[in-house]
Write an enzyme that holds these catalytic residues in place. Sequence first.
Site, mmCIF file in Angstrom:
data_model
loop_
_atom_site.group_PDB
_atom_site.id
_atom_site.type_symbol
_atom_site.label_atom_id
_atom_site.label_comp_id
_atom_site.label_asym_id
_atom_site.label_seq_id
_atom_site.Cartn_x
_atom_site.Cartn_y
_atom_site.Cartn_z
ATOM 1 N N ASP A 67 38.971 22.281 29.660
ATOM 2 C CA ASP A 67 37.663 21.860 30.153
ATOM 3 C C ASP A 67 36.711 23.035 30.218
ATOM 4 O O ASP A 67 37.106 24.180 29.979
ATOM 5 C CB ASP A 67 37.794 21.193 31.535
ATOM 6 C CG ASP A 67 38.661 22.010 32.507
ATOM 7 O OD1 ASP A 67 38.920 23.203 32.229
ATOM 8 O OD2 ASP A 67 39.088 21.463 33.533
ATOM 9 N N ASN A 129 43.076 16.894 44.969
ATOM 10 C CA ASN A 129 42.954 15.429 44.955
ATOM 11 C C ASN A 129 43.771 14.805 43.821
ATOM 12 O O ASN A 129 43.608 13.633 43.516
ATOM 13 C CB ASN A 129 41.473 15.033 44.823
ATOM 14 C CG ASN A 129 40.834 15.592 43.565
ATOM 15 O OD1 ASN A 129 41.503 16.204 42.732
ATOM 16 N ND2 ASN A 129 39.540 15.391 43.420
ATOM 17 N N HIS A 131 43.675 15.720 40.631
ATOM 18 C CA HIS A 131 43.054 15.718 39.297
ATOM 19 C C HIS A 131 43.832 16.605 38.316
ATOM 20 O O HIS A 131 44.546 17.520 38.721
ATOM 21 C CB HIS A 131 41.572 16.121 39.365
ATOM 22 C CG HIS A 131 41.299 17.568 39.615
ATOM 23 N ND1 HIS A 131 40.170 18.021 40.255
ATOM 24 C CD2 HIS A 131 41.996 18.690 39.310
ATOM 25 C CE1 HIS A 131 40.188 19.331 40.322
ATOM 26 N NE2 HIS A 131 41.286 19.764 39.761
ATOM 27 N N GLU A 136 38.913 13.418 37.347
ATOM 28 C CA GLU A 136 38.953 13.196 38.788
ATOM 29 C C GLU A 136 39.561 11.823 39.094
ATOM 30 O O GLU A 136 39.686 10.992 38.188
ATOM 31 C CB GLU A 136 37.528 13.271 39.360
ATOM 32 C CG GLU A 136 36.816 14.602 39.120
ATOM 33 C CD GLU A 136 37.352 15.751 39.970
ATOM 34 O OE1 GLU A 136 38.382 15.594 40.666
ATOM 35 O OE2 GLU A 136 36.736 16.828 39.933
HETATM 36 P P1 PGA Z 1 43.325 26.153 40.854
HETATM 37 O O1 PGA Z 1 42.745 24.829 40.182
HETATM 38 O O2 PGA Z 1 44.341 26.703 39.904
HETATM 39 O O3 PGA Z 1 42.130 27.061 40.994
HETATM 40 O O4 PGA Z 1 43.927 25.758 42.149
HETATM 41 C C1 PGA Z 1 43.615 23.928 39.596
HETATM 42 C C2 PGA Z 1 42.854 22.686 39.185
HETATM 43 O O5 PGA Z 1 41.850 22.355 39.838
HETATM 44 O O6 PGA Z 1 43.292 22.027 38.238
#
Ligand code: PGA
Length: 241
Positions: A67, A129, A131, A136
Site C-alpha cells: 500500500d 482493528n 486490518h 479496513e
Molecule cells: P505497524 O502496522 O507495524 O506499524 O504496527 C501494521 C499495520 O497497520 O498493518
Amino acid sequence: MKIIISKNKKQASKQAAEMIIKQVKKKPGSVLVLATGGTVILVYKEVVKISNKEKIDWSNVKTFNLDKYLGLKEKNKHSFRFFMDKYLFNRINIKKSNTFFPTTNFKDYESKIKKAGGIDFEVLGIGRNGHIAMNEPGSSFKSRTRVVTMNPVTRKDNSRFFHSLREIPKKGITMGISTIMSAKKIILLGFGNKKSNAIKEALEGPITKEIPASVLRKHKNTTIMIDKKAAAKLKQNYNKV
Ligand code: PGA
C-alpha cells in the site's frame, strides 16, 4: 495455517527474516510483496544483516508493496518508498527498477504482478482493528487494488510517525484482499499487547470482513508469527518456540 509464537519480537523478526532469505535463495527471481510499519523494521534489519553476511543476490527479485499514502511524493520522508529505501532497498543489491508501489492505475499494478508470475511470498502486518494492508474492517474479500479511506484508528496509530494527525493523508492505495490472498505463501507478523485483540479475533473469532485478517484462515500456506504478548489472549494451546 501455521502459528509460531516466539518469546519476543527479536526472535520472531529473525525467524521471519530467515524465511524471506530462504525464499530468495530458493528462487532468485522471486516476486515478493512487502509491508511497511513499525513491525517490519527489525525484520528488514535482520534481512540486511543476513544478506550482507551471506552475499545474497537480490538483483533478480521483484517487490511489490502492499500500500501507500495517496498524495505523498516518494521523496517525502513519510512515504512508504522512503521507508523501504531506508530500511531495505538501499542496503541490498536489489534493482530499484524492480521495486513497485501501487499507483492510481490499479489495473496496471495488478497486471504487473501477474506478468511477473504472481506473488511467491508475502509479508503482512496486522492493524489493531484487524486490518491487513489498508483493507479496513468491512472491506470485501473480493476487493482488488483500489483507493481507500483510512480508518480513524489506523490514522491515529500511524500518527506516531508524523508530527501531527493533521499531516497524515486520509486516503491510501492498497492491494485488495483478493490480491493479497493470491500469494503462494504468506507470513503475518504481529507483536506486542496492542495486537493481542486483533490476533485473537483473526485466529479464533468468526471469519468475517469485519476482521479482514480472519480471511487468512482460508489461505493454504499462511504462517502467523507472533510474540508472547500478541498471543496473550488466545484461548487454544499453540506450540511456543
Ligand atoms: P505497524 O502496522 O507495524 O506499524 O504496527 C501494521 C499495520 O497497520 O498493518
